[in-house]
Write a protein that holds these residues in place. Structure first.
Motif, PDB file in Angstrom:
ATOM      1  N   LEU A  82       0.627 -57.075 -15.259  1.00 27.93           N
ATOM      2  CA  LEU A  82       1.439 -56.060 -15.916  1.00 27.93           C
ATOM      3  C   LEU A  82       2.529 -55.580 -14.964  1.00 27.93           C
ATOM      4  N   PHE A  83       2.134 -55.361 -13.720  1.00 29.79           N
ATOM      5  CA  PHE A  83       3.023 -54.996 -12.627  1.00 29.79           C
ATOM      6  C   PHE A  83       2.581 -55.790 -11.407  1.00 29.79           C
ATOM      7  N   GLU A  84       3.156 -55.541 -10.260  1.00 29.53           N
ATOM      8  CA  GLU A  84       2.860 -56.319  -9.058  1.00 29.53           C
ATOM      9  C   GLU A  84       1.364 -56.355  -8.722  1.00 29.53           C
ATOM     10  N   SER A  85       0.687 -55.219  -8.730  1.00 26.49           N
ATOM     11  CA  SER A  85      -0.731 -55.197  -8.362  1.00 26.49           C
ATOM     12  C   SER A  85      -1.635 -54.744  -9.511  1.00 26.49           C
ATOM     13  N   LEU A  86      -1.122 -54.705 -10.723  1.00 28.65           N
ATOM     14  CA  LEU A  86      -1.887 -54.289 -11.890  1.00 28.65           C
ATOM     15  C   LEU A  86      -1.908 -55.424 -12.919  1.00 28.65           C
ATOM     16  N   ALA A  87      -3.095 -55.749 -13.420  1.00 29.16           N
ATOM     17  CA  ALA A  87      -3.223 -56.852 -14.385  1.00 29.16           C
ATOM     18  C   ALA A  87      -4.146 -56.441 -15.527  1.00 29.16           C
ATOM     19  N   LEU A  88      -4.014 -57.125 -16.650  1.00 26.19           N
ATOM     20  CA  LEU A  88      -4.891 -56.976 -17.801  1.00 26.19           C
ATOM     21  C   LEU A  88      -5.759 -58.226 -17.869  1.00 26.19           C
ATOM     22  N   LYS A  89      -7.077 -58.034 -17.988  1.00 22.75           N
ATOM     23  CA  LYS A  89      -8.009 -59.166 -17.982  1.00 22.75           C
ATOM     24  C   LYS A  89      -8.854 -59.152 -19.245  1.00 22.75           C
ATOM     25  N   LEU A  90      -8.875 -60.279 -19.952  1.00 26.87           N
ATOM     26  CA  LEU A  90      -9.724 -60.483 -21.122  1.00 26.87           C
ATOM     27  C   LEU A  90     -10.834 -61.453 -20.722  1.00 26.87           C
ATOM     28  N   SER A  91     -12.076 -61.118 -21.048  1.00 20.54           N
ATOM     29  CA  SER A  91     -13.203 -61.969 -20.665  1.00 20.54           C
ATOM     30  C   SER A  91     -14.146 -62.196 -21.834  1.00 20.54           C
ATOM     31  N   PHE A  92     -14.735 -63.381 -21.865  1.00 24.88           N
ATOM     32  CA  PHE A  92     -15.772 -63.707 -22.834  1.00 24.88           C
ATOM     33  C   PHE A  92     -16.911 -64.367 -22.067  1.00 24.88           C
ATOM     34  N   ILE A  93     -18.113 -63.771 -22.152  1.00 26.25           N
ATOM     35  CA  ILE A  93     -19.276 -64.259 -21.414  1.00 26.25           C
ATOM     36  C   ILE A  93     -20.365 -64.633 -22.407  1.00 26.25           C
ATOM     37  N   MET A  94     -20.995 -65.779 -22.181  1.00 23.60           N
ATOM     38  CA  MET A  94     -22.154 -66.202 -22.966  1.00 23.60           C
ATOM     39  C   MET A  94     -23.311 -66.456 -22.003  1.00 23.60           C
ATOM     40  N   GLN A  95     -24.490 -65.941 -22.354  1.00 23.57           N
ATOM     41  CA  GLN A  95     -25.710 -66.195 -21.600  1.00 23.57           C
ATOM     42  C   GLN A  95     -26.730 -66.804 -22.549  1.00 23.57           C
ATOM     43  N   HIS A  96     -27.371 -67.870 -22.086  1.00 28.43           N
ATOM     44  CA  HIS A  96     -28.355 -68.550 -22.922  1.00 28.43           C
ATOM     45  C   HIS A  96     -29.650 -68.736 -22.144  1.00 28.43           C
ATOM     46  N   ASN A  97     -30.775 -68.463 -22.806  1.00 28.40           N
ATOM     47  CA  ASN A  97     -32.097 -68.723 -22.245  1.00 28.40           C
ATOM     48  C   ASN A  97     -32.810 -69.683 -23.170  1.00 28.40           C
ATOM     49  N   SER A  98     -33.360 -70.746 -22.630  1.00 29.28           N
ATOM     50  CA  SER A  98     -34.043 -71.728 -23.466  1.00 29.28           C
ATOM     51  C   SER A  98     -35.381 -71.206 -23.972  1.00 29.28           C
ATOM     52  N   ASN A  99     -35.947 -70.218 -23.277  1.00 22.35           N
ATOM     53  CA  ASN A  99     -37.245 -69.671 -23.663  1.00 22.35           C
ATOM     54  C   ASN A  99     -37.163 -68.143 -23.626  1.00 22.35           C
ATOM     55  N   PRO A 100     -36.501 -67.519 -24.625  1.00 27.29           N
ATOM     56  CA  PRO A 100     -36.343 -66.061 -24.600  1.00 27.29           C
ATOM     57  C   PRO A 100     -37.663 -65.340 -24.864  1.00 27.29           C
ATOM     58  N   THR A 101     -37.711 -64.063 -24.500  1.00 31.68           N
ATOM     59  CA  THR A 101     -38.905 -63.268 -24.799  1.00 31.68           C
ATOM     60  C   THR A 101     -39.018 -63.089 -26.308  1.00 31.68           C
TER      61      THR A 101
END
Length: 174
Positions: free
Chosen positions: A136-155
């Motif tokens: 956005l400016f020299e030391s300022l940024a906008l960050k978009l994130s998408f995280i996925m977590q997978h467990n093969s044997n969930p509770t």
């Protein structure tokens, strides 16, 4: 005031932290790594989960616009399963692998793709994070994130796949 009849309910509460340190070897772009993480999530069926791993890491390439690295090695995982009033410790050896890719556009926008997997005897835990940041400016940024977590044997009461989407303003000090 209309607040009296409302029930306030927490639907997500999670603390996740990790650290990885690489030691450069004499062979160019090859490293030894040590990794550790800790997760405390009220809604995943565990009181906590933690792992530590070490092994070999390599920077496959780095140029002006992109880089790619991966790491793989053995480790150990420890978790405390919450099951009603009884808590059960789960622990065992794992193999951890991760890969990370960065791309920088001429405008300064950055793409980061990170993938990791911890495979143990009873569960395979995978995590992927895709993020896009724009200055956005020299030391300022906008960050978009998408995280996925997978467990093969969930509770029992949990799904195998959890997702998280976030928008953040990032300030860089250096």
């Amino acid at each position: 005031d209309g607040e009296e009849g409302r029930v306030k309910q927490t639907t997500a509460q999670r603390l996740y932290t990790y650290v990885q340190s690489d030691y450069k070897l004499k062979v160019e772009n090859q490293r030894l790594f040590v990794y550790g993480d800790y997760e405390d999530d009220r809604f995943n069926g565990y009181d906590y989960r933690s792992s530590i791993a070490g092994g070999w890491s390599q920077l496959v390439w780095r140029n002006e616009i992109s880089d790619f690295r991966f790491s793989v090695g053995p480790g150990y995982s420890l978790a405390k399963l919450e099951s009603g009033e009884k808590a059960e410790n789960i622990h065992g050896f794992i193999v951890r692998a991760s890969a990370e890719y960065h791309y920088i556009w001429p405008t300064g926008a950055k793409l980061r793709q990170f993938v990791s997997t911890e495979a143990g005897e009873d569960n395979i835990k995978s995590r992927t994070e895709t993020s896009l940041s724009a200055n956005l400016f020299e030391s300022l940024a906008l960050k978009l994130s998408f995280i996925m977590q997978h467990n093969s044997n969930p509770t029992d009461s949990n799904t195998a796949l959890n997702t998280e989407t976030s928008v953040a303003v990032v300030y860089r000090f250096f």
